[in-house]
Enzyme design. Structure first.
Site, PDB file in Angstrom:
ATOM      1  N   CYS A 134       3.080  -4.376   7.266  1.00  9.11           N
ATOM      2  CA  CYS A 134       2.093  -4.276   6.187  1.00  9.11           C
ATOM      3  C   CYS A 134       1.899  -5.625   5.481  1.00  9.11           C
ATOM      4  O   CYS A 134       1.310  -6.522   6.068  1.00  9.11           O
ATOM      5  CB  CYS A 134       2.493  -3.149   5.250  1.00  9.11           C
ATOM      6  SG  CYS A 134       1.082  -2.475   4.389  1.00  9.11           S
ATOM      7  N   HIS A 152       4.012   1.432   8.300  1.00 14.95           N
ATOM      8  CA  HIS A 152       5.408   1.370   7.841  1.00 14.95           C
ATOM      9  C   HIS A 152       6.343   2.227   8.711  1.00 14.95           C
ATOM     10  O   HIS A 152       6.616   3.376   8.358  1.00 14.95           O
ATOM     11  CB  HIS A 152       5.484   1.901   6.402  1.00 14.95           C
ATOM     12  CG  HIS A 152       4.830   1.020   5.407  1.00 14.95           C
ATOM     13  ND1 HIS A 152       5.507   0.043   4.713  1.00 14.95           N
ATOM     14  CD2 HIS A 152       3.551   0.955   4.991  1.00 14.95           C
ATOM     15  CE1 HIS A 152       4.679  -0.582   3.899  1.00 14.95           C
ATOM     16  NE2 HIS A 152       3.483  -0.048   4.053  1.00 14.95           N
ATOM     17  N   GLU A 189       9.419   2.084   8.852  1.00 19.03           N
ATOM     18  CA  GLU A 189      10.672   2.337   8.120  1.00 19.03           C
ATOM     19  C   GLU A 189      10.576   3.578   7.239  1.00 19.03           C
ATOM     20  O   GLU A 189      11.584   4.034   6.713  1.00 19.03           O
ATOM     21  CB  GLU A 189      11.055   1.092   7.289  1.00 19.03           C
ATOM     22  CG  GLU A 189      10.279   0.868   5.995  1.00 19.03           C
ATOM     23  CD  GLU A 189       8.844   0.333   6.190  1.00 19.03           C
ATOM     24  OE1 GLU A 189       8.385   0.232   7.340  1.00 19.03           O
ATOM     25  OE2 GLU A 189       8.195   0.036   5.176  1.00 19.03           O
TER      26      GLU A 189
HETATM   27  N1  GLN Z   1      -2.456  -4.732   1.292  1.00 17.45           N
HETATM   28  C1  GLN Z   1      -1.213  -5.144   0.706  1.00 17.45           C
HETATM   29  C2  GLN Z   1      -1.149  -6.653   0.537  1.00 17.45           C
HETATM   30  O1  GLN Z   1      -1.925  -7.421   0.984  1.00 17.45           O
HETATM   31  C3  GLN Z   1      -0.025  -4.692   1.533  1.00 17.45           C
HETATM   32  C4  GLN Z   1       0.315  -3.271   1.261  1.00 17.45           C
HETATM   33  C5  GLN Z   1       1.698  -2.843   1.716  1.00 17.45           C
HETATM   34  O2  GLN Z   1       2.519  -3.671   2.107  1.00 17.45           O
HETATM   35  N2  GLN Z   1       1.991  -1.574   1.595  1.00 17.45           N
HETATM   36  O3  GLN Z   1      -0.272  -7.127  -0.066  1.00 17.45           O
END
Ligand code: GLN
Length: 197
Positions: A84, A179, A181
């Protein structure tokens, strides 16, 4: 073997626990440690960059001197998994929002990212996605998730969701928009363990 989870902000504990579970299933011995300061990354055999807020994470990692250590480790072939916000940080190219805020990226993978491709927190969702190398779909959890909008020839796309690129690998680097995890399914952590060898 030592696996380090960058513990500046975000889903740290979840990654530590998921990695420990994957190690136990695979009957591998390894230490899983949290990295808050400079000097630890060079002692690790693999690095995990968790989700969170890529702006905050990038800035704090830079201030701590961790960013340059990660770049050095990645360039020497140490496996790195970014989830992410971690995917955003691994990218060489950000979107307009990234440019506007001048947030620092690690610039390691030959990918372009859209930082908030799937909308806000309330637009978070779960979806089964096919993942190259896994025989059954993976239930992916997307939270304010980014996506990959372009990828170089040296990047292998491992997964898409509704035609949108959500996981990729470039040699020793693995980037996921979702995610792994946050689910009980350890298959992607196992995939990463295989990259560590
Ligand atoms: N879109 C978020 C960012 O750019 C990331 C979101 C996440 O890690 N759950 O930081």
């Amino acid at each position: 073997m030592r696996i380090g989870v960058i513990a500046i902000q975000g889903n740290v504990e979840e990654h530590v626990n998921a990695m420990k579970r994957a190690l136990k299933d695979a009957k591998y011995e390894a230490e899983v440690i949290k990295i808050k300061h400079k000097g630890i990354v060079p002692t690790c055999d693999a690095i995990i960059l968790p989700g969170g807020e890529s702006t905050t994470l990038g800035r704090l990692m830079e201030r701590e001197g961790i960013s340059s250590e990660i770049k050095k480790a990645a360039n020497s072939g140490i496996p790195i998994m970014g989830t992410c916000a971690g995917l955003v940080l691994l990218a060489k190219h950000g979107d307009k929002q990234v440019e506007k805020t001048k947030q620092p990226l690690l610039s390691l993978m030959d990918i372009h990212v859209n930082r908030n491709a799937f909308g806000r927190q309330k637009e978070s969702f779960e979806a089964p996605v096919d993942f190259k190398g896994l025989n059954k779909p993976f239930n992916a959890v997307f939270i304010r998730a980014p996506c990959i909008t372009e990828a170089g020839n040296n990047v292998e796309i491992l997964s898409t969701c509704g035609g949108i690129m959500v996981a990729a690998r470039q040699e020793n680097m693995l980037a996921l928009a979702f995610h792994p995890e946050l689910t009980d399914d350890s298959r992607i952590h196992h995939y990463f363990l295989k990259m560590i060898g």
